[in-house]
Design an enzyme around this catalytic site. Structure first.
Site, PDB file in Angstrom:
ATOM      1  N   ILE A   1       0.926  -1.212   0.140  1.00 60.41           N
ATOM      2  CA  ILE A   1      -0.114   0.049   0.041  1.00 60.41           C
ATOM      3  C   ILE A   1       0.897   1.145   0.064  1.00 60.41           C
ATOM      4  O   ILE A   1       0.698   2.335  -0.667  1.00 60.41           O
ATOM      5  CB  ILE A   1      -0.847  -0.078   1.205  1.00 60.41           C
ATOM      6  CG1 ILE A   1      -2.126  -0.815   1.040  1.00 60.41           C
ATOM      7  CG2 ILE A   1      -1.618   1.477   1.434  1.00 60.41           C
ATOM      8  CD1 ILE A   1      -2.953  -1.194   1.972  1.00 60.41           C
TER       9      ILE A   1
ATOM     10  N   TRP B   1       2.074   1.565  -3.397  1.00 57.58           N
ATOM     11  CA  TRP B   1       1.168   1.887  -4.512  1.00 57.58           C
ATOM     12  C   TRP B   1       1.071   3.462  -4.268  1.00 57.58           C
ATOM     13  O   TRP B   1       0.871   3.978  -5.639  1.00 57.58           O
ATOM     14  CB  TRP B   1      -0.141   1.704  -3.893  1.00 57.58           C
ATOM     15  CG  TRP B   1      -1.272   1.837  -4.723  1.00 57.58           C
ATOM     16  CD1 TRP B   1      -1.817   1.469  -5.890  1.00 57.58           C
ATOM     17  CD2 TRP B   1      -2.080   2.900  -4.130  1.00 57.58           C
ATOM     18  NE1 TRP B   1      -2.948   2.109  -6.062  1.00 57.58           N
ATOM     19  CE2 TRP B   1      -3.226   3.085  -5.154  1.00 57.58           C
ATOM     20  CE3 TRP B   1      -2.429   3.812  -3.049  1.00 57.58           C
ATOM     21  CZ2 TRP B   1      -4.296   3.960  -5.242  1.00 57.58           C
ATOM     22  CZ3 TRP B   1      -3.513   4.422  -2.973  1.00 57.58           C
ATOM     23  CH2 TRP B   1      -4.358   4.832  -4.035  1.00 57.58           C
ATOM     24  N   HIS B   2       1.789   4.132  -3.446  1.00 53.80           N
ATOM     25  CA  HIS B   2       1.390   5.828  -3.673  1.00 53.80           C
ATOM     26  C   HIS B   2       2.746   6.176  -4.323  1.00 53.80           C
ATOM     27  O   HIS B   2       2.762   7.424  -5.110  1.00 53.80           O
ATOM     28  CB  HIS B   2       1.733   6.388  -2.209  1.00 53.80           C
ATOM     29  CG  HIS B   2       0.397   6.009  -1.381  1.00 53.80           C
ATOM     30  ND1 HIS B   2       0.176   5.006  -0.343  1.00 53.80           N
ATOM     31  CD2 HIS B   2      -0.762   6.796  -1.350  1.00 53.80           C
ATOM     32  CE1 HIS B   2      -0.846   5.162   0.050  1.00 53.80           C
ATOM     33  NE2 HIS B   2      -1.471   6.270  -0.411  1.00 53.80           N
ATOM     34  N   GLY B   3       3.724   5.261  -4.566  1.00 56.82           N
ATOM     35  CA  GLY B   3       4.902   5.815  -5.561  1.00 56.82           C
ATOM     36  C   GLY B   3       6.162   5.182  -4.933  1.00 56.82           C
ATOM     37  O   GLY B   3       6.317   4.542  -3.678  1.00 56.82           O
TER      38      GLY B   3
ATOM     39  N   TYR C   1      -2.027   7.874  -8.847  1.00 54.91           N
ATOM     40  CA  TYR C   1      -2.060   6.715  -8.309  1.00 54.91           C
ATOM     41  C   TYR C   1      -2.718   5.712  -9.098  1.00 54.91           C
ATOM     42  O   TYR C   1      -2.583   4.572  -9.123  1.00 54.91           O
ATOM     43  CB  TYR C   1      -2.510   6.391  -6.875  1.00 54.91           C
ATOM     44  CG  TYR C   1      -1.780   7.459  -5.858  1.00 54.91           C
ATOM     45  CD1 TYR C   1      -0.619   7.583  -6.120  1.00 54.91           C
ATOM     46  CD2 TYR C   1      -2.702   8.340  -4.821  1.00 54.91           C
ATOM     47  CE1 TYR C   1       0.142   8.412  -5.105  1.00 54.91           C
ATOM     48  CE2 TYR C   1      -1.934   9.079  -4.131  1.00 54.91           C
ATOM     49  CZ  TYR C   1      -0.556   9.263  -4.144  1.00 54.91           C
ATOM     50  OH  TYR C   1      -0.012  10.180  -3.257  1.00 54.91           O
TER      51      TYR C   1
END
Lengths: 356, 491
Positions: B336, B339-341, B491
């Site tokens: 997670i 997932w943001h970067g 995202y």
């Protein structure tokens, strides 16, 4: 206690139901309150002398108007220059007087319009008339790229551009959308100083057609700015160069004029009114005999100096450079007559108004 | 920073819900959708509208939506046809999953992976200079990719049957209200809604518009107008704020992030409802969370549920003992974070939340759980406050531009280091941030156990009417000042 994330009891499948409520009865009063609120707010600001405004040199807006100049019939007059031409000429009056569609492409600050003139000359579809503000520092070739950011601007995306134009249209219609009058701005100013008064800057305005308008209070503020040690215009005067260094630039400008005129278009150069210290400084830095008179001799297009036309000379900018809203209608009418007299700078008639 | 945060690739002009063009677009879609045409044609109109919506950002990337539909639809169709061929089905699932994740990784982490390869090869003494990928990151890529993947996996698991219509599947993958930032739909929820004609009733339309208004209010007024100016000042990497400013700025960021993302989700739910479709809620009063298990059941619910069903449970979930479960939780939280970067800061953000979840479970299994204080209001208040404070610490990593920046902010936060001339938020900014976040917290605590539709039924209609009027006026006045894209598009 098991270690889990998001147990299935919080499954996302939960269905939203519309709450049982008289929704029409809920929405109608809400919309009426909204209309009454924004209407009341608009009336309040207008009563306080605030005008709806857009940011003066928005690139999307400039691009929008740039796209209006290419008319097959050539019935368009394009205004190039600085804040002076945006402020001094009332587009509606000009359109009425010369019976041409008027487009304002001037850009604030000491920005040479020659870059835009070059762009119009390079545009084979442009057959209209150009009223180009001229003031000696603007001839300087080093300034020709001042407007490149506008000339080369293309919106990245159509939807973003459309949204920007719609937003600008709304901002030019409703005074309450002025960001300087936002609730946070007012509350912040009030909390900083314990009191709040209408910002002087809200008394000037830029319309959707890119015309600037100054009310007397704003003109007075601008006059104070002009008197400060580093005034906006005078910094340009400090860079005066001998005319000989400008001669080749003049020739190049004239070649642009010839291109536009060869397509049936026209160009008229205009020296807009100055007054007081500003005028004295201009005359000192650029003596007319050494600059303006030599400039017009090199131009095949007509050049109008405000001091040569009695009807134009009658108008005096109270801050030295910008006419107030009370004067611009009369000034535009007088200028339109003069532009008509010189044949819109088209090839047929081309008479400079220099009489001395 | 090992990997640069990919903000530079973020597009600067998207048709967002908070734009004039979108309002006109939505009006046109609603009018066309209400025309009494055959259901298939109306679905086709919705599909065209969805593609147009995405094309407004970049027309070439509509191909990604089409390709995703072909890949996942084709895979699921073959799986359905060869229902008894286990090996074939598994192979197809692997191929589809790798292709889906490959596209996601190439766009989202391509430059970072190449940079990593360059770094490793450099250390090994191998001269290798990878080219820089200059394509834009398609907005909402992970959202529609996760949706498409869930469809294929669910068909493989036989949870659902393959879609009977390509049109339905294409609409599921590209449904415009949720296309850019979720909520992440599941085929099991959405495809059944495509089988029969959908048109909003008067109540659904009224409620849908109310949700759209609420979402815009959260985004335009709370996130962009009130909180964003505060966070921009505090998280400017060239500024060293004092402790109070960092705490307040981080609190403001938490509020802004919530209002931005939940605002989009609420708008999406409202728009979908106006079209007669129901999409799941994505947030449920997260600022009233007591503990981290509670938080992750309230924050970005559809992503966490996706991770639970397609990562956590396949890894073994909770069935192989506590240690194994703890590792699984940590993997999910790190994912997670990533997932943001691809940045260390996001990784630390995920790691901290994994640690919080594991630590919370250890505490709950200990004797501390039996103390009477936890059942009393003061105990709950204490736990709530701890949750918020720990969350804010994690948020520092989330919004810092680099690890160095994050450490600098944390050291100022806890008074470990001092600056000769620290930046201090103005009293006004402090007041705005605290009041807005406080009001949000109170609102969430009041409806902690009730969803929004249930909470609304508890108040008289005229209260709702006044609330709608106030929100609309606030949106109009604050929209004049700023218009920012939604944070989660990237995202």
């Amino acid at each position: 206690m098991p270690l889990v994330i998001a147990p299935k009891t919080t499954a996302p499948q939960r269905v939203w139901r519309a709450p049982a409520m008289p929704w029409l009865l809920t929405w109608l009063p809400a919309l009426l309150v909204v209309l009454a609120s924004v209407g009341g707010l608009e009336a309040f600001w207008r009563a306080g002398g605030v005008h709806a405004t857009v940011s003066a040199d928005n690139k999307d807006l400039w691009y929008f108007w740039r796209n209006q100049v290419d008319r097959p019939d050539g019935r368009v007059v394009v205004l190039l220059g600085t804040s002076r031409i945006k402020c001094d000429i009332a587009l509606a009056v000009l359109e009425r007087e010369v019976d041409l569609h008027a487009v304002q492409l001037g850009i604030d600050g000491i920005t040479s319009p020659i870059g835009i003139l070059r762009d119009l000359a390079a545009d084979p579809c442009f057959k209209g008339v150009v009223l180009c503000e001229m003031f000696v520092p603007l001839i300087d070739r080093s300034r020709w790229n001042d407007c490149d950011g506008f000339v080369s601007y293309r919106p990245a995306r159509l939807a973003g551009y459309l949204d920007s134009v719609l937003t600008l249209r709304a901002h030019s219609t409703f005074a309450f959308l002025d960001r300087r009058l936002g609730p946070l701005s007012i509350a912040k100013a009030w909390s900083d100083s314990g009191t709040w008064q209408l910002p002087a800057a809200t008394l000037d305005r830029c319309d959707f057609n890119r015309s600037l308008g100054f009310q007397p209070r704003a003109i007075a503020l601008d006059a104070q700015l002009q008197k400060q040690p580093t005034p906006r215009d005078r910094f340009a005067l400090s860079r005066a160069v001998p005319f000989e260094q400008l001669a080749s630039a003049c020739d190049e400008i004239d070649s642009l004029v010839c291109v536009i005129r060869s397509r049936g278009g026209g160009v008229v150069f205009i020296h807009l009114p100055s007054s007081g210290d500003q005028l004295a400084d201009e005359e000192t830095a650029f003596p007319r005999t050494q600059y303006w008179n030599r400039f017009i001799k090199r131009m095949s297009a007509p050049c109008i100096h405000f001091r040569d036309v009695a009807a134009l000379r009658a108008y005096t900018p109270s801050d030295g450079v910008h006419l107030s809203e009370d004067d611009i209608r009369g000034f535009t009418t007088a200028l339109a007559k003069e532009v008509e007299r010189v044949g819109f700078g088209r090839c047929v008639v081309a008479t400079n108004t220099q009489r001395s | 920073v090992l990997f640069p945060v990919p903000y530079s690739l973020f597009p600067d002009s998207v048709v967002t819900f908070n734009s004039f063009v979108f309002v006109l677009f939505l009006a046109a879609v609603l009018i066309v959708h209400s025309v009494p045409l055959p259901w298939t044609i109306r679905k086709f109109n919705l599909l065209v509208a969805s593609y147009l919506f995405y094309a407004a950002w970049d027309v070439s990337y509509v191909a990604l939506l089409v390709l995703s539909t072909i890949l996942n639809g084709g895979t699921a169709a073959v799986m359905g046809r060869y229902d008894d061929r286990t090996t074939l089905r598994k192979a197809l699932l692997w191929i589809a999953t790798l292709l889906n994740l490959g596209v996601l990784a190439a766009f989202k982490y391509g430059n970072d992976l190449l940079g990593l390869a360059h770094s490793v090869s450099h250390r090994l003494g191998i001269p290798y200079s990878p080219p820089k990928i200059t394509v834009l990151l398609p907005i909402g890529l992970s959202f529609f990719t996760f949706q498409a993947m869930s469809y294929t996996i669910d068909v493989y698991r036989r949870t659902i049957k393959p879609a009977g219509s390509v049109l339905d599947l294409a609409l599921f993958i590209s449904f415009f209200p949720v296309l850019l930032a979720g909520p992440i739909l599941r085929a099991g929820q959405f495809l059944p809604q495509c089988t029969s004609p959908r048109r909003a009733t008067g109540s659904e339309f009224g409620w849908g518009m109310a949700l759209f208004t609420l979402g815009l209010f959260m985004k335009v007024t709370l996130a962009d107008y009130l909180l964003s100016p505060v966070t921009r000042q505090v998280f400017d990497p060239y500024v060293t704020p004092d402790a109070l400013s960092v705490w307040t700025g981080t609190l403001a960021f938490a509020g802004q992030d919530y209002c931005d993302f939940a605002g989009y989700s609420t708008c999406a739910m409202g728009i979908a409802l106006c079209l007669g479709f129901v999409v799941p809620e994505n947030f449920r009063a997260p600022l009233a969370s007591i503990g981290f298990r509670d938080l992750w059941q309230r924050w970005h619910i559809t992503l966490v549920a996706w991770m639970r069903d397609y990562v956590f449970n396949p890894l073994g979930g909770v069935h192989k003992g506590f240690l194994h479960a703890a590792i699984n939780v940590m993997i999910v939280m790190l994912l997670i974070g990533l997932w943001h970067g691809a940045a260390w800061t996001y990784l630390i953000f995920g790691f901290l939340h994994g640690t919080y979840l594991i630590g919370e479970t250890i505490l709950q299994r200990s004797r501390l759980r039996g103390l009477r204080i936890w059942t009393q209001p003061i105990g709950k208040l204490l736990l709530w406050a701890m949750t918020i404070v720990l969350c804010l610490i994690a948020f520092v990593f989330y919004c810092a531009t680099s690890m160095e920046h994050a450490w600098r902010l944390l050291s100022m936060m806890f008074g470990i280091s001092r600056s000769a001339l620290p930046f201090r938020l103005s009293d006004w900014d402090l007041l705005v941030a605290v009041v807005v976040c406080e009001l949000l917290g109170v609102a969430h605590c009041l409806r902690r156990n009730a969803s929004l539709d249930v909470a609304v039924t508890r108040v008289p209609w005229w209260t709702v009417s006044i609330g709608l009027a106030l929100m609309l006026v606030a949106i109009i006045l604050s929209s004049a000042d700023t218009q920012n894209d939604f944070l989660y598009f990237q995202y």
